[in-house]
Motif scaffolding. Structure first.
Motif, PDB file in Angstrom:
ATOM      1  N   ASN A 153       0.827  -1.210   0.000  1.00  0.00           N
ATOM      2  CA  ASN A 153       0.000   0.000   0.000  1.00  0.00           C
ATOM      3  C   ASN A 153       0.859   1.257   0.000  1.00  0.00           C
ATOM      4  O   ASN A 153       0.604   2.215  -0.754  1.00  0.00           O
ATOM      5  CB  ASN A 153      -0.901   0.037   1.246  1.00  0.00           C
ATOM      6  CG  ASN A 153      -2.126  -0.835   1.130  1.00  0.00           C
ATOM      7  OD1 ASN A 153      -2.496  -1.267   0.036  1.00  0.00           O
ATOM      8  ND2 ASN A 153      -2.760  -1.109   2.256  1.00  0.00           N
ATOM      9  N   LYS A 194      -1.277  -7.427  -5.175  1.00  0.00           N
ATOM     10  CA  LYS A 194      -0.916  -6.132  -4.589  1.00  0.00           C
ATOM     11  C   LYS A 194       0.587  -6.035  -4.358  1.00  0.00           C
ATOM     12  O   LYS A 194       1.197  -4.987  -4.614  1.00  0.00           O
ATOM     13  CB  LYS A 194      -1.665  -5.905  -3.275  1.00  0.00           C
ATOM     14  CG  LYS A 194      -1.281  -4.581  -2.593  1.00  0.00           C
ATOM     15  CD  LYS A 194      -2.228  -4.210  -1.482  1.00  0.00           C
ATOM     16  CE  LYS A 194      -3.498  -3.573  -2.031  1.00  0.00           C
ATOM     17  NZ  LYS A 194      -4.371  -3.062  -0.956  1.00  0.00           N
ATOM     18  N   ASN A 238      -7.170  -5.735  -6.609  1.00  0.00           N
ATOM     19  CA  ASN A 238      -5.841  -5.107  -6.599  1.00  0.00           C
ATOM     20  C   ASN A 238      -5.240  -4.940  -7.988  1.00  0.00           C
ATOM     21  O   ASN A 238      -4.266  -4.195  -8.161  1.00  0.00           O
ATOM     22  CB  ASN A 238      -4.899  -5.895  -5.699  1.00  0.00           C
ATOM     23  CG  ASN A 238      -5.170  -5.640  -4.228  1.00  0.00           C
ATOM     24  OD1 ASN A 238      -5.506  -4.532  -3.834  1.00  0.00           O
ATOM     25  ND2 ASN A 238      -5.036  -6.676  -3.416  1.00  0.00           N
TER      26      ASN A 238
END
Length: 260
Positions: A30, A91, A152
């Motif tokens: 992230n 991700k 993602n």
């Protein structure tokens, strides 16, 4: 009234957090994704440069643990923790590629190329795993009778990283639509509830406006006819529209993803 324990008053070396409740792959990726998003927005690389040492730690963790994550918490885990979560692997792959791109912007092309190659290797392994299947399963070691929203992928598309082919995105969306209930597509095969923000992230994957509208229409129906008349909940049942705990959370900012 619920309050949060004031951890800041504890001794410096006190360890209040259990590892099993942390999200190391999720959060490392992230942060790197957001660093690149910030750069793409303002074209100022100094924020990354001033935090380069920390970013290097995050990307090394992703390289070591990101492709086939161990049993750790992530934001998909409403129905429980998962090992080998493919959406989490996606991700991590995007996070590594984001870091590589930031290095390119710092004119560190050799090191950037090394991390770009790692990200491409991860993406290739995920893509090959999808070949011959109607969709990507929930985990690396589960069968095609399992599925989960691979939202993602959206950041590969939005950030222009081009790790995954668009045919894979369309195949995923087609399968999700085949699993749709009245108010949306379940988050994964374990339960019938969904997340409104992630449904719209999935809508971002497709270039077909009819598929996109079909996903949006389910959320629209939920907002108009759900039995619980509470502020927009992001977590709700796809069959009857009843909500789970959450009301008007800031994560609903993710519903604006189609405007990016």
């Amino acid at each position: 009234v619920k309050t949060h324990f004031p951890f800041y008053i504890l001794p410096e070396n006190y360890q209040p957090y259990e590892f099993k409740m942390q999200m190391p792959v999720e959060e490392c990726a992230n942060m790197l994704i957001m660093f690149l998003a910030v750069y793409q927005a303002d074209k100022d690389i100094t924020f990354f440069e001033s935090n380069k040492d920390l970013c290097a730690k995050w990307v090394k963790y992703l390289v070591k643990y990101g492709l086939k994550p161990g049993n750790q918490l992530c934001t998909d885990d409403f129905a429980g923790h998962l090992e080998n979560n493919i959406n989490l692997a996606i991700k991590a792959t995007v996070g590594i590629a984001a870091y590589a791109q930031l290095l390119f912007e710092c004119e560190e092309s050799e090191k950037g190329g090394e991390y770009r190659k790692i990200a491409e290797t991860f993406a290739t392994e995920i893509t090959i795993f999808a070949e011959g299947k109607t969709h990507l399963p929930l985990t690396w070691n589960s069968g095609e009778d399992t599925f989960g929203l691979k939202y993602n992928f959206a950041f590969d598309k939005i950030l222009g990283l081009n790790l995954f082919n668009r045919e894979l995105f369309e195949k995923e969306v087609d399968y999700y639509l085949s699993k749709a209930e009245r108010y949306g597509v379940p988050l994964d095969n374990r339960k019938m509830y969904t997340k409104s923000d992630w449904l719209l992230w999935v809508a971002r994957l497709t270039s077909d406006m009819q598929k996109r509208k079909a996903l949006i229409a389910m959320i629209d129906d939920f907002l108009k006819t759900s039995p619980d008349r509470v502020p927009f909940s992001d977590w709700y049942e796809t069959q009857d529209g009843s909500y789970h705990e959450f009301r008007a959370r800031s994560v609903q900012g993710g519903c604006f993803i189609l405007l990016i």
